[in-house]
Design a protein around this motif. Structure first.
Motif, PDB file in Angstrom:
ATOM      1  N   ASN A 179       0.636  -1.281  -0.424  1.00 26.38           N
ATOM      2  CA  ASN A 179       0.165   0.175  -0.060  1.00 26.38           C
ATOM      3  C   ASN A 179       0.998   1.199  -0.020  1.00 26.38           C
ATOM      4  O   ASN A 179       2.056   1.171   0.825  1.00 26.38           O
ATOM      5  N   ASP A 180       1.061   1.552  -1.264  1.00 25.39           N
ATOM      6  CA  ASP A 180       2.019   3.355  -1.602  1.00 25.39           C
ATOM      7  C   ASP A 180       1.726   4.720  -0.701  1.00 25.39           C
ATOM      8  O   ASP A 180       2.351   4.847   0.125  1.00 25.39           O
ATOM      9  N   PHE A 181       0.191   4.512  -0.454  1.00 27.66           N
ATOM     10  CA  PHE A 181       0.117   5.677   0.506  1.00 27.66           C
ATOM     11  C   PHE A 181       0.727   5.550   2.065  1.00 27.66           C
ATOM     12  O   PHE A 181       0.585   5.810   2.470  1.00 27.66           O
ATOM     13  N   GLN A 182       0.247   4.128   2.420  1.00 30.86           N
ATOM     14  CA  GLN A 182       1.010   3.709   3.572  1.00 30.86           C
ATOM     15  C   GLN A 182       2.335   3.695   4.294  1.00 30.86           C
ATOM     16  O   GLN A 182       2.711   4.550   5.103  1.00 30.86           O
ATOM     17  N   THR A 183       2.842   3.908   3.122  1.00 34.68           N
ATOM     18  CA  THR A 183       4.281   3.805   2.839  1.00 34.68           C
ATOM     19  C   THR A 183       4.284   5.449   3.326  1.00 34.68           C
ATOM     20  O   THR A 183       5.160   5.896   3.923  1.00 34.68           O
ATOM     21  N   TYR A 184       3.825   6.665   2.642  1.00 31.97           N
ATOM     22  CA  TYR A 184       3.904   8.024   3.023  1.00 31.97           C
ATOM     23  C   TYR A 184       3.479   8.914   4.050  1.00 31.97           C
ATOM     24  O   TYR A 184       4.269   9.321   4.109  1.00 31.97           O
ATOM     25  N   ILE A 185       2.775   8.320   4.434  1.00 31.67           N
ATOM     26  CA  ILE A 185       2.378   8.497   5.540  1.00 31.67           C
ATOM     27  C   ILE A 185       2.518   8.140   6.740  1.00 31.67           C
ATOM     28  O   ILE A 185       2.429   8.378   7.538  1.00 31.67           O
ATOM     29  N   PHE A 186       2.803   6.899   6.994  1.00 35.96           N
ATOM     30  CA  PHE A 186       3.113   5.993   8.030  1.00 35.96           C
ATOM     31  C   PHE A 186       4.629   5.687   7.682  1.00 35.96           C
ATOM     32  O   PHE A 186       5.238   5.650   9.010  1.00 35.96           O
ATOM     33  N   SER A 187       4.813   4.893   6.921  1.00 30.22           N
ATOM     34  CA  SER A 187       5.773   3.223   7.193  1.00 30.22           C
ATOM     35  C   SER A 187       6.984   4.234   6.715  1.00 30.22           C
ATOM     36  O   SER A 187       9.027   3.507   7.405  1.00 30.22           O
ATOM     37  N   SER A 188       7.513   5.633   6.186  1.00 31.99           N
ATOM     38  CA  SER A 188       8.243   5.576   6.073  1.00 31.99           C
ATOM     39  C   SER A 188       9.368   6.619   6.980  1.00 31.99           C
ATOM     40  O   SER A 188       8.535   6.815   8.408  1.00 31.99           O
ATOM     41  N   THR A 189      10.653   6.560   7.445  1.00 29.68           N
ATOM     42  CA  THR A 189      11.418   6.938   8.120  1.00 29.68           C
ATOM     43  C   THR A 189      10.984   8.736   8.059  1.00 29.68           C
ATOM     44  O   THR A 189      10.378   9.007   9.151  1.00 29.68           O
ATOM     45  N   ASN A 190      11.138   9.179   6.689  1.00 24.71           N
ATOM     46  CA  ASN A 190      10.372  10.918   6.967  1.00 24.71           C
ATOM     47  C   ASN A 190       8.240  10.450   6.647  1.00 24.71           C
ATOM     48  O   ASN A 190       8.010   9.706   6.425  1.00 24.71           O
ATOM     49  N   ASN A 191       8.067  11.781   7.750  1.00 21.96           N
ATOM     50  CA  ASN A 191       7.132  11.741   7.094  1.00 21.96           C
ATOM     51  C   ASN A 191       6.553  12.593   5.960  1.00 21.96           C
ATOM     52  O   ASN A 191       6.397  13.500   5.594  1.00 21.96           O
ATOM     53  N   GLU A 192       6.285  11.837   4.639  1.00 20.70           N
ATOM     54  CA  GLU A 192       6.202  12.248   3.172  1.00 20.70           C
ATOM     55  C   GLU A 192       4.822  12.942   2.652  1.00 20.70           C
ATOM     56  O   GLU A 192       4.958  14.631   2.643  1.00 20.70           O
ATOM     57  N   PHE A 193       3.914  12.732   3.842  1.00 16.24           N
ATOM     58  CA  PHE A 193       2.542  13.876   3.219  1.00 16.24           C
ATOM     59  C   PHE A 193       2.076  13.502   4.688  1.00 16.24           C
ATOM     60  O   PHE A 193       2.811  13.255   5.436  1.00 16.24           O
TER      61      PHE A 193
END
Length: 477
Positions: free
Chosen positions: A231-245
């Motif tokens: 789930n790419d959006f999960q990556t962007y809003i939660f799983s990424s080290t940086n908070n992308e969105f």
């Protein structure tokens, strides 16, 4: 109802074109059409591939449309830096990626119906129904998201209404074949969504009322983090080290809708793409548009009590959230008050203090709209405002807001270069004149002295002020 991505490898034939401009073929020198379609039980494996493609398509749709809308701001650099403006040139790679994903879903479903099903005598009616549903959903996305799209490889550019009508045709066939009662209701709810897009209030209400037979109707797409379909959006809003969105502060309480509590690969949250909340919202909007305000209020109250309040809420440890993307460093991190615009009164509970303990996250539908808010609405405009605020909050992080704002993507430049049917006007995005530019939809001020965060625009108020614009409010225009 769940759409799972299983660990199944599907080899697509060399002749299968996966985008209308033939940019993305999957070729195998060892597999031909004739060999492939004679594989035993090929329909079942083809449906697994369709489900995977639906997940990949929703990845493209949700990530990009949430950025275009006022829901999320790209607070780093890993995705489009112009969609937030909003600026949507037809040569943008993301425009082509979205278009290609939608085309893949449509053409995979068409190949399944035209070649796989006739070759596989074990095909069940429900399996053919699912292929038809996927085809309908591809046409629905084509209609909602684009100024127009070809309906075949290098074919004529079809208008949104033409795509809506193709979606209706496929849905009617799918409903006739489907024997599972809840699947049939889900298809019927999508039919209500199509009629909504067409502005046909009578038919939309009819389908919405039928779908409400299951008050907690739900159809989700599940992702597979271990087999290249996260789930790419999960990556962007939660799983990424940086908070992308980062969400608009007044929507902070809804973020993150998708998250992991075990490992990233094993814990990929689903996207709800058909849910009964939509039936109530369509019905209420039709009633408001007819100035039947009392009945609309009852519908909205039933939505809250019978559906939203019965959806799951998860207690999440979100202490790692620091909005540390970097493009804006003034996102509030404490429980401050929020004003929807400069003329609003300060409101509490919209920005959460994630360091104070676990936060409550609605995983399917959440809203701050209350029955008191509904009772206090006295005019058509006031009630219509609540309908669209509910739509924004309930469909948050699901790729629906951009359409409610009346914005549509252009046909990609890559398509234009390969398809002589694409005219210059198809390459221009639809951005209504009332949409604030220069990233103003996402803008706010954070007065740390007063502890109040103020949005530059309340976009639902902007919509109401421009309700006669042809790009929005399908039941009024």
């Amino acid at each position: 109802m769940k759409i799972f991505l299983k660990k199944t490898l599907i080899i697509l034939s060399a002749a299968l074109v996966l985008s209308s401009c033939e940019l993305t073929k999957v070729e195998s020198p060892n597999v031909t059409d004739d060999v492939y379609v004679t594989t035993p039980y090929i329909t079942k494996s083809w449906i697994v591939g369709l489900r995977r493609q639906l997940a990949l398509t929703l990845n493209q749709v949700i990530v990009n449309t949430e950025l275009v809308s006022d829901n999320y701001f790209n607070n780093r650099t890993l995705s489009s830096k112009v969609f937030d403006i909003p600026q949507i040139p037809n040569y943008d790679l993301d425009v082509n990626n979205i278009q290609s994903a939608v085309h893949r879903l449509r053409e995979l479903s068409e190949f399944g119906l035209s070649a796989v099903v006739p070759a596989d005598k074990s095909t069940l009616p429900t399996e053919k129904a699912e292929m038809l549903f996927m085809n309908a959903y591809a046409h629905l996305l084509s209609a909602e998201l684009f100024v127009g799209l070809p309906g075949s490889a290098k074919g004529p550019v079809l208008s949104p209404n033409e795509h809506y009508n193709l979606a209706l045709s496929a849905l009617e066939q799918a409903i006739a074949l489907q024997t599972d009662p809840n699947e049939k209701l889900a298809y019927t709810l999508v039919k209500a969504r199509v009629y909504y897009g067409l502005g046909n209030a009578t038919k939309a209400k009819e389908a919405a009322l039928a779908a409400m037979a299951n008050k907690l109707l739900l159809k989700q797409v599940f992702f597979d983090g271990q087999n290249s379909a996260p789930n790419d959006f999960q990556t962007y809003i939660f799983s990424s080290t940086n908070n992308e969105f980062a969400p608009l502060p007044r929507l902070d309480f809804l973020d993150p809708k998708y998250f992991h509590t075990t490992t990233i690969a094993q814990d990929q949250k689903p996207v709800s793409f058909v849910k009964s909340e939509e039936a109530y919202l369509i019905l209420a909007e039709a009633q408001v548009s007819e100035n039947d305000l009392g009945t609309a209020k009852t519908t909205l109250k039933n939505l809250l009590s019978d559906v939203v309040q019965k959806r799951p809420v998860f207690s999440l440890d979100d202490k790692k959230e620091t909005r540390n993307g970097g493009n804006r460093t003034d996102y509030p991190l404490k429980a401050v008050k929020v004003k929807f615009d400069a003329n609003d009164s300060p409101r509490e509970g919209y920005v959460l203090d994630r360091q104070a303990g676990n936060i409550a996250i609605a995983t399917i539908s959440g809203t701050k709209v209350t029955t008191t808010d509904i009772d206090l609405a006295q005019s058509q405009d006031e009630l219509l405002y609540l309908v669209y605020r509910l739509r924004q909050e309930i469909f948050f992080a699901e790729g629906r807001r951009m359409t409610d704002l009346g914005i549509r993507f252009p046909v990609s430049n890559t398509e234009q270069l390969n398809n002589p049917n694409v005219r210059p006007e198809h390459g221009v995005a639809q951005i209504p004149a009332f949409i604030p530019l220069n990233r103003a939809m996402d803008d706010f001020t954070n007065d740390t002295g007063s502890g109040i965060v103020t949005m530059k625009y309340d976009m639902n108020k902007v919509l109401i002020a421009n309700k006669k614009a042809i790009e929005i409010f399908p039941f009024l225009n």
